[in-house]
Design an enzyme around this catalytic site. Structure first.
Site, mmCIF file in Angstrom:
data_model
loop_
_atom_site.group_PDB
_atom_site.id
_atom_site.type_symbol
_atom_site.label_atom_id
_atom_site.label_comp_id
_atom_site.label_asym_id
_atom_site.label_seq_id
_atom_site.Cartn_x
_atom_site.Cartn_y
_atom_site.Cartn_z
ATOM 1 N N VAL A 118 -21.429 18.004 9.798
ATOM 2 C CA VAL A 118 -20.589 18.387 8.660
ATOM 3 C C VAL A 118 -21.428 19.330 7.818
ATOM 4 C CG1 VAL A 118 -19.174 17.582 6.739
ATOM 5 C CG2 VAL A 118 -19.638 16.050 8.665
ATOM 6 N N ARG A 340 -12.539 21.238 7.097
ATOM 7 C CA ARG A 340 -12.089 20.193 6.167
ATOM 8 C C ARG A 340 -11.538 20.851 4.913
ATOM 9 N NH1 ARG A 340 -15.565 14.912 4.244
ATOM 10 N NH2 ARG A 340 -17.018 16.494 3.435
ATOM 11 N N GLU A 432 -11.226 6.788 3.938
ATOM 12 C CA GLU A 432 -12.292 6.651 2.941
ATOM 13 C C GLU A 432 -11.760 6.198 1.587
ATOM 14 O OE1 GLU A 432 -14.212 10.461 2.666
ATOM 15 O OE2 GLU A 432 -12.346 11.537 2.330
ATOM 16 N N ASP A 631 -24.006 14.354 -1.346
ATOM 17 C CA ASP A 631 -22.840 15.179 -1.632
ATOM 18 C C ASP A 631 -21.999 14.430 -2.654
ATOM 19 O OD1 ASP A 631 -21.418 13.261 -0.240
ATOM 20 O OD2 ASP A 631 -20.628 14.625 1.275
#
Length: 725
Positions: A118, A340, A432, A631
Site C-alpha cells: 500500500v 484506493r 475496518e 498513517d
C-alpha cells in the site's frame, strides 16, 4: 482563492478542469462534454444520498452514546446491549446465503496468494518502487536486513562482506531445498544448472547429476540452455528465478555461479488516494490523479538520485523466458494495481456543486480514477495492468451494507458516464469499521458482483471500536488491545464470511500491515500467521518486506488452508461485540505517564509531517526510536485512546498538554537532520501542527466516528494559507 471554471452547474477548479480535459480524457474515447455532463448528474443525484448516510452514522452513534450514559456506573449487560443494537438497526439480521458472482478477475487476485503493498500514489517514486516490487532480490532482502544476524563477523559494513554473503547464500539454498527439492542431493551442493531434453539438470559436487523431485516445477529459462542466465521455477502458484552469472561478485563465490534468487513478491499493490496521503485541495488532488494516469498509461517516470548519480526510474517491462520446448513465456513484470479511493466522509473544494457546496471527495475519486483507468482498458498503455478488462478500486471506511450498496450504485453510475460494461469497476471492501464487521455478509452481498477483496484493517477498526463505545468506560491500553476478545473474533469472522460467500477463486481475503519496516527478522517469524489464518494476501511496508513475506506463501498453501478453515465453527458476533473496557483503571502513575507519552509522541511525529510537509505516510520513530509506519489509521487509535481516557478521568487535560509539549521536544530532536523540518517547541501556541495534535485529543470525542481527517484537512489548509503554499 481557487480559480474556477463554470461547467454546467458545477464550479470546477481550473487546475483540475485543465488536467481532465487536456491530459486524462484524450485517448479514452470519452468526450469532455459527455464526461462533465455525466459527472454533474452523478453529483447532483448522489451527493444528497452521501450526506444522508453520514447523518445516519451520527444518529446511531448518538443513540449508542445515550445508551451507555443512561447506564453509567452499572456493569455492562451484553445481552441487553446486543438487543439494543438490533433494535436501532445497527446490528441487522444476517443476510440470506449467496455466492459472490464477480467475473473477469485477474489471477493475481483470484488464483494466487502473496504480499500486497500500500503506497501513497501522491509520491511518484514510492508508486514506481511498489509497481516494480512484483519481483525482488532475495539476496538483497536478506543481506540488507536483520534477518541475517551480524554475529560472527557478518556485519553489513560498507563493502561486500563475504561472511555475511555466505550466510545469505546458505539461507537461499535452504529455501530452494524447501520450495523446489531435488530428486537426490541438495541445492547446497549444486555446481551447475542447465536445461537438457526439456528438463532442469543440476550437477552436484560429487560428480552426479539430478533433477527436481517434481519436474513440473521447472517452467522456463533465459539465455543458453546449456548455460542459462536464469532458471524459472514455480511453487504454490508463485514464481522464483535462480539467477546465474559466474562473473558477478557474488556468483564468483558460488560453486554454481548463482548470483541471486529473484522472488515473485508483491503480486498486488494498492495505489492509495486515502489514508497515506495528505491531499486537501484541487492542487493536491491533481498530483494524485496525474500519477495514477502515469501508472495507467505506463509512462510514469521519476528522476532518482542515489550514490552521487541520477537516473530515471520507470515501470518495469514484462519478463520474457524460453520454455523447455523453445516457445516464449511472458510473465507480468509489475504488481497488479488497485487504486484506493477515499471513503464517504470528506468533501473537497476541487468541485463545488450547483448550490456552491463542496462535493463529496469519494464521488470525485470514483469519477476521475475510473476515467483515467480507461487508458489501461483501451490498451492505450505501454505497461498493461489488468489482463481481464477490470478496474480495481478499494473503498475504505464504509459503515454497514447501506454504504456498500451506495458504493455499488456510485460505481454503476460512473460506468454509465464512461460507457463501461456493468461491473467493470470492481470493489475492495475494507472491513475496518465495526458496523461493517458485524454485518459483513450483508455488505459483501450489496456488491456481490463487484467484490474482489475484503481486508481487515485492525488499526482503523480499533479506532472505531474505541469511538463507538466512547461512553461505556475507559478502554485498555493500546498494547493490550491486540489480545482483547473482539479482535481475534473480528479477524476470524472476516475469513469465515469471505469463504462462506464464495470469495475463494474470485477475490482476496486480506490481512493488515506489518508496521515495523526495520524489524524484518521479527516479521519473518510472526507474519506467517496471516497465511495460516487463511489470508491470501497481507500488507507489507516496503518492497523488501514483500520479498521476505513471499517466503511465507511458499511455506503455507493458502488455498488448502482455506479449505480446512471453511469447516470450523464461524466466529461469534457476541465475541465481536465484546467492548475492550479496562477491568479497572488503577494503573500506576508511571504506567499512565508511559501510555500518554507513547501516544502523544506518535501523534506529534505523524501530525507534524502531515501539516507542515504534506506527508501522509512515513516511518516515524516511536518513543524508543523504533521506526513505525504511521498513517491516519494509527493516528486515529492514538488520538481516540487519549480522548477516551480524558473523557473518563483517567488523565486530565493538563496531563495531555504537558505530555504533548514534552514529546514535541523529542519529536523535534528526532527530526533535527531534516533541513525542511520546522520545530514545534517552544512556540506551541502559534504552531499549527502542535495545535492540530492537541485538538485531535481534546476534541476527540466529538470527531465523527473518531476520524482525524476533518482536523487534519482544516489545519493543513490553514498552514498552506499561512505560508503561501
Amino acid at each position: 482563492m481557487t480559480e474556477r471554471v463554470q461547467v454546467g452547474g458545477l464550479q470546477v477548479a481550473k487546475v483540475l478542469f485543465d488536467f481532465v480535459n487536456n491530459e486524462a480524457i484524450p485517448g479514452t474515447g470519452v468526450s469532455a462534454d459527455t464526461f462533465w455532463t455525466g459527472a454533474e448528474a452523478v453529483i447532483n443525484d448522489l451527493a444528497p444520498k452521501n450526506k444522508a448516510l453520514l447523518a445516519k452514522r451520527d444518529e446511531l452513534q448518538a443513540k449508542i452514546d445515550g445508551w451507555h450514559q443512561a447506564r453509567a456506573g452499572q456493569a455492562h449487560d451484553a445481552v441487553a446491549y446486543k438487543a439494543f443494537l438490533e433494535e436501532i438497526g445497527y446490528l441487522l439480521p444476517e443476510a440470506e446465503d449467496f455466492q459472490a458472482g464477480t467475473q473477469n478477475v485477474d489471477d493475481e487476485i483470484a488464483r494466487m496468494a502473496g504480499p500486497q503493498l500500500v503506497v501513497p500514489v501522491m509520491n511518484a517514486r514510492f508508486a514506481l518502487n511498489a509497481s516494480n516490487a512484483r519481483w525482488g532480490s532475495l539476496y538483497d532482502a536478506l543481506y540488507g536486513t536483520d534477518v541475517i544476524s551480524e554475529e560472527g563477523g557478518a556485519e553489513k559494513g560498507k563493502g561486500y562482506n563475504k561472511v555475511r554473503g555466505d550466510k545469505v547464500i546458505a539461507f537461499a539454498r535452504a529455501f530452494l531445498d524447501e520450495a523446489a527439492p531435488l530428486e537426490s542431493g541438495s541445492h547446497v551442493d549444486a555446481t551447475s544448472y542447465s536445461v537438457k531434453n526439456g528438463a532442469l539438470v543440476v550437477a552436484l559436487k560429487n560428480g552426479s547429476e539430478t533433477g527436481l523431485k517434481n519436474a513440473g516445477q521447472f517452467l522456463a529459462f533465459q539465455g543458453d540452455a546449456a548455460k542459462p542466465q536464469a532458471v524459472l521455477l514455480k511453487h504454490n502458484g508463485l514464481h522464483f528465478e535462480i539467477q546465474i552469472d559466474p562473473s558477478s561478485p557474488v556468483g564468483q563465490t558460488d560453486a554454481a555461479g548463482v548470483k541471486d534468487v529473484l522472488m515473485e513478491a508483491a503480486l498486488t499493490t494498492i495505489m492509495d488516494c486515502e489514508d497515506s496521503v495528505a491531499a486537501v485541495d484541487a492542487d493536491d488532488k491533481v498530483v494524485i490523479y496525474r500519477n495514477w494516469l502515469g501508472l495507467m498509461k505506463g509512462d510514469l517516470a521519476e528522476e532518482v538520485s542515489k550514490g552521487g548519480s541520477t537516473f530515471t526510474r520507470t515501470m518495469n517491462p514484462d519478463r520474457v523466458y524460453t520454455r523447455a520446448d523453445g516457445s516464449e513465456l511472458t510473465l507480468h513484470g509489475r504488481s497488479l494495481l488497485f487504486v484506493r479511493n477515499v471513503g464517504h466522509l470528506m468533501t473537497n473544494d476541487a468541485i463545488l456543486d450547483k448550490d456552491g457546496n463542496e462535493v463529496p471527495e469519494g464521488i470525485q475519486d470514483g469519477l476521475f480514477t475510473s476515467l483515467i483507468a480507461i487508458h489501461d482498458l483501451n490498451g492505450n498503455t505501454s505497461r498493461k495492468n489488468s489482463r481481464t478488462g477490470s478496474v480495481y478500486i478499494v473503498k475504505p471506511k464504509m459503515h454497514g451494507p447501506e454504504e456498500a450498496a451506495f458504493t455499488n450504485e456510485l460505481f454503476g453510475r460512473v460506468e454509465d458516464v464512461l460507457g463501461l460494461p456493468r461491473n467493470t469497476l470492481k470493489v475492495g471492501i475494507m472491513d475496518e469499521e465495526r458496523r461493517t464487521t458485524v454485518n459483513l455478509k450483508a455488505c459483501i452481498k450489496a456488491a456481490k458482483d463487484r467484490v474482489v477483496f475484503i481486508n481487515t484493517g485492525f488499526l482503523d477498526r480499533t479506532g472505531d471500536e474505541i469511538h463507538t463505545s466512547m461512553e461505556a468506560g475507559a478502554v485498555v491500553r493500546k498494547g493490550a488491545m491486540k489480545s482483547e476478545k473482539w479482535i481475534g473474533a473480528y479477524e476470524n469472522n472476516n475469513v469465515d464470511v469471505g469463504l462462506a460467500t464464495g470469495l475463494q477463486g474470485k477475490a482476496q481475503i486480506g490481512k493488515g500491515m506489518w508496521a515495523m519496516p526495520d524489524l524484518m527478522a521479527a516479521m519473518l517469524e510472526q507474519k506467517i500467521g496471516h497465511p495460516l489464518a487463511g489470508a491470501n494476501t497481507a500488507w507489507v511496508p516496503s518492497p523488501t518486506a514483500a520479498t521476505l513475506h513471499a517466503l511465507h506463501y511458499h511455506k503455507v498453501d493458502v488455498f488448502a488452508r482455506q479449505a480446512e478453515l471453511a469447516k470450523r465453527t464461524p466466529a461469534s458476533v457476541d465475541d465481536i461485540l465484546t467492548i475492550p473496557l479496562a477491568p479497572n483503571t488503577n494503573w500506576t502513575a508511571e504506567e499512565i505517564k508511559n501510555e500518554v507519552d507513547n501516544n502523544a509522541q506518535g501523534i506529534l511525529g505523524y501530525v507534524v509531517r502531515w501539516i507542515d510537509q504534506g506527508v501522509g505516510c512515513s516511518k516515524v520513530p516511536d518513543i524508543n526510536d523504533v521506526g513505525l509506519m504511521e498513517d491516519r489509521a494509527t493516528l486515529r487509535i492514538s488520538s481516540q485512546l487519549l480522548a477516551n481516557w480524558l473523557r473518563h478521568g483517567v488523565i486530565s487535560q493538563e496531563q495531555v498538554v504537558e505530555s504533548l509539549k514534552r514529546m514535541a521536544v523529542v519529536v523535534d530532536r528526532q527530526n533535527a537532520s531534516d533541513p525542511s523540518y520546522r520545530p514545534m517547541a517552544p512556540n506551541f501556541d502559534d504552531n499549527v501542527a502542535f495545535q492540530a495534535a492537541l485538538e485531535l485529543v481534546v476534541e476527540g470525542t466529538r470527531q465523527p466516528n473518531g476520524y482525524t481527517e476533518p482536523v487534519l484537512h482544516r489545519r493543513r489548509r490553514e498552514f498552506k494559507a499561512k505560508n503561501g503554499l
